[in-house]
Design a protein around this motif. Structure first.
Motif, PDB file in Angstrom:
ATOM      1  N   THR A  28     -19.535-102.964  -4.388  1.00 41.30           N
ATOM      2  CA  THR A  28     -18.703-104.142  -4.125  1.00 41.30           C
ATOM      3  C   THR A  28     -18.051-104.630  -5.404  1.00 41.30           C
ATOM      4  N   ASP A  29     -16.798-105.025  -5.301  1.00 44.05           N
ATOM      5  CA  ASP A  29     -16.090-105.627  -6.431  1.00 44.05           C
ATOM      6  C   ASP A  29     -16.640-107.041  -6.633  1.00 44.05           C
ATOM      7  N   LEU A  30     -17.328-107.270  -7.755  1.00 46.44           N
ATOM      8  CA  LEU A  30     -17.995-108.550  -8.007  1.00 46.44           C
ATOM      9  C   LEU A  30     -17.130-109.550  -8.748  1.00 46.44           C
ATOM     10  N   ARG A  31     -15.904-109.194  -9.045  1.00 44.79           N
ATOM     11  CA  ARG A  31     -15.029-110.092  -9.797  1.00 44.79           C
ATOM     12  C   ARG A  31     -14.530-111.245  -8.929  1.00 44.79           C
ATOM     13  N   SER A  75     -17.276 -99.265 -13.160  1.00 44.71           N
ATOM     14  CA  SER A  75     -18.014-100.500 -13.450  1.00 44.71           C
ATOM     15  C   SER A  75     -19.446-100.149 -13.847  1.00 44.71           C
ATOM     16  N   ARG A  76     -19.841-100.598 -15.037  1.00 48.38           N
ATOM     17  CA  ARG A  76     -21.182-100.270 -15.530  1.00 48.38           C
ATOM     18  C   ARG A  76     -21.720-101.412 -16.378  1.00 48.38           C
ATOM     19  N   ARG A  79     -20.319-104.873 -16.423  1.00 43.27           N
ATOM     20  CA  ARG A  79     -18.877-105.053 -16.652  1.00 43.27           C
ATOM     21  C   ARG A  79     -18.121-104.487 -15.460  1.00 43.27           C
ATOM     22  N   SER A  80     -17.406-105.360 -14.761  1.00 41.59           N
ATOM     23  CA  SER A  80     -16.671-104.959 -13.565  1.00 41.59           C
ATOM     24  C   SER A  80     -15.242-104.568 -13.936  1.00 41.59           C
ATOM     25  N   THR A  81     -14.761-103.464 -13.353  1.00 46.80           N
ATOM     26  CA  THR A  81     -13.416-102.969 -13.596  1.00 46.80           C
ATOM     27  C   THR A  81     -12.675-102.863 -12.265  1.00 46.80           C
ATOM     28  N   PRO A  84     -15.188-100.380  -8.568  1.00 43.57           N
ATOM     29  CA  PRO A  84     -16.541-100.955  -8.485  1.00 43.57           C
ATOM     30  C   PRO A  84     -17.661 -99.938  -8.666  1.00 43.57           C
TER      31      PRO A  84
END
Length: 376
Positions: A28-31, A75-76, A79-81, A84
């Motif tokens: 999931t995109d956490l941004r 994303s690791r 750090r979200s990019t 995901p």
């Protein structure tokens, strides 16, 4: 091929492409998405008749960020990019800073004088990430990964061509800071245009003239003539031939045609699809062997041992027929670099930028010989 479609936090579409298997893509995109202000428009040049895209919001896009801030890496470590997942094979997603977008589609046009025609920039721009390895390039990919990228190009061309506002689909890669690449992570782009691009329009007009004059197809005649002449051939497979064009504009420029004329990538047959990754990778690897240019930070005078070399900057452009009106066109690749010697570049200056009249400093036949010399 396994295709997994998902959404980023701000609603943009993201698609994972994996080899056939059972890969679970549920990251999931956490941004927290920022409000988007995307309102591109296209304006018609009253003198030339060309559409020009105006996308002022793109001024805020990232420009060569540090490796640790690359938005195209997985994303690791908290750090979200833009991706995901913690790793990926090939990923395609809607550009966060698109030149063309569905945003604003159908809005009432602003009232302007008749000569100042403008419309909303309705279309789509996508980013294609070839690998999760930040330091790789397309030429480093194994055959199977290059084939997966081809699968993605075919799938996206099919999907985007079906959008009502789209007139033509353009897959391409810019590689190298000298070309103007703002993100060094290996990636390409896909533009779905709401209009016929000027270059495609010229190709259609020339093909129509050739058909009217000879009764034959221009692309088929051109490929046959280059294969017969032979001096500008770079490589030839069972289903594909690459050659330096007779009137090449760029110092090192190669055109790659399928032997069977097809309008676009989805029209390729199984045998053509199977051979294309091998031929394409060989061309890219030859481009990287053209020049003995030390990489940044290396001392060209220090001869103690082998030195790494800076990769050749290039543009790889896939030309496909538009949805309608391009029946005479043939799918083909145009691959070229602005580097004309190890430490010399061809920039578009007065003649090219001012008059669109190219001057080439390298004899096309000599360029073809050089590209044959650096074969694997």
């Amino acid at each position: 091929m396994q295709k997994t479609v998902t959404k980023l936090a701000d609603g943009r579409e993201l698609v994972y492409y994996d080899p056939d298997g059972d890969v679970i893509r549920d990251a999931t995109d956490l941004r927290t998405p920022e409000p988007a202000a995307v309102r591109p428009e296209i304006r018609l040049d009253p003198v030339l008749g060309d559409w020009v895209t105006v996308a002022a919001h793109r001024q805020g896009r990232p420009y060569r960020p540090p490796v640790g801030d690359c938005p195209l890496c997985p994303s690791r470590d908290g750090r979200s990019t833009e991706i995901p997942a913690a790793d990926y094979n090939v990923v395609v997603f809607e550009n966060r800073f698109p030149s063309l977008s569905a945003e604003g589609a159908g809005r009432a046009p602003e009232s302007r004088p008749p000569l100042f025609r403008a419309e909303s920039g309705t279309g789509r721009c996508e980013v294609v990430c070839f690998t999760s390895d930040h330091d790789a390039s397309f030429a480093d990919l194994p055959d199977s990964r290059a084939a997966l990228v081809l699968d993605a190009w075919i799938d996206r061309t099919t999907e985007l061509s079906a959008l009502p506002a789209v007139r033509q689909v353009y897959c391409f890669e810019n590689r190298g800071a000298e070309i103007g690449v703002t993100l060094p992570h290996p990636h390409g782009q896909i533009y779905a245009y709401p209009f016929l691009t000027p270059r495609t329009g010229k190709m259609i007009a020339r093909a129509a003239e050739h058909r009217a004059r000879t009764g034959r197809n221009l692309a088929e005649d051109l490929l046959a003539a280059e294969r017969l002449d032979g001096r500008r051939l770079v490589l030839s497979g069972t289903h594909w031939t690459a050659f330096v064009p007779f009137a090449a504009r760029w110092p090192y420029e190669v055109h790659l045609y399928p032997h069977r004329r097809v309008p676009d990538l989805p029209a390729l047959g199984p045998a053509e699809r199977a051979e294309l990754p091998l031929v394409y990778l060989e061309l890219l690897r030859r481009f990287d062997r053209l020049f003995d240019t030390p990489a940044d930070g290396d001392d060209a005078e220090d001869t103690d041992g082998p030195k790494p070399f800076a990769p050749t900057p290039y543009i790889a452009a896939w030309h496909q027929a538009p949805r309608t009106g391009g029946e005479e066109l043939s799918l083909h690749l145009e691959l070229f670099t602005i580097r004309r010697a190890a430490n010399k570049f061809k920039f578009l200056a007065g003649a090219e930028s001012g008059q669109d009249a190219f001057v080439n400093d390298v004899l096309p036949e000599a360029a073809a010989r050089r590209l044959r010399d650096v074969a694997s």
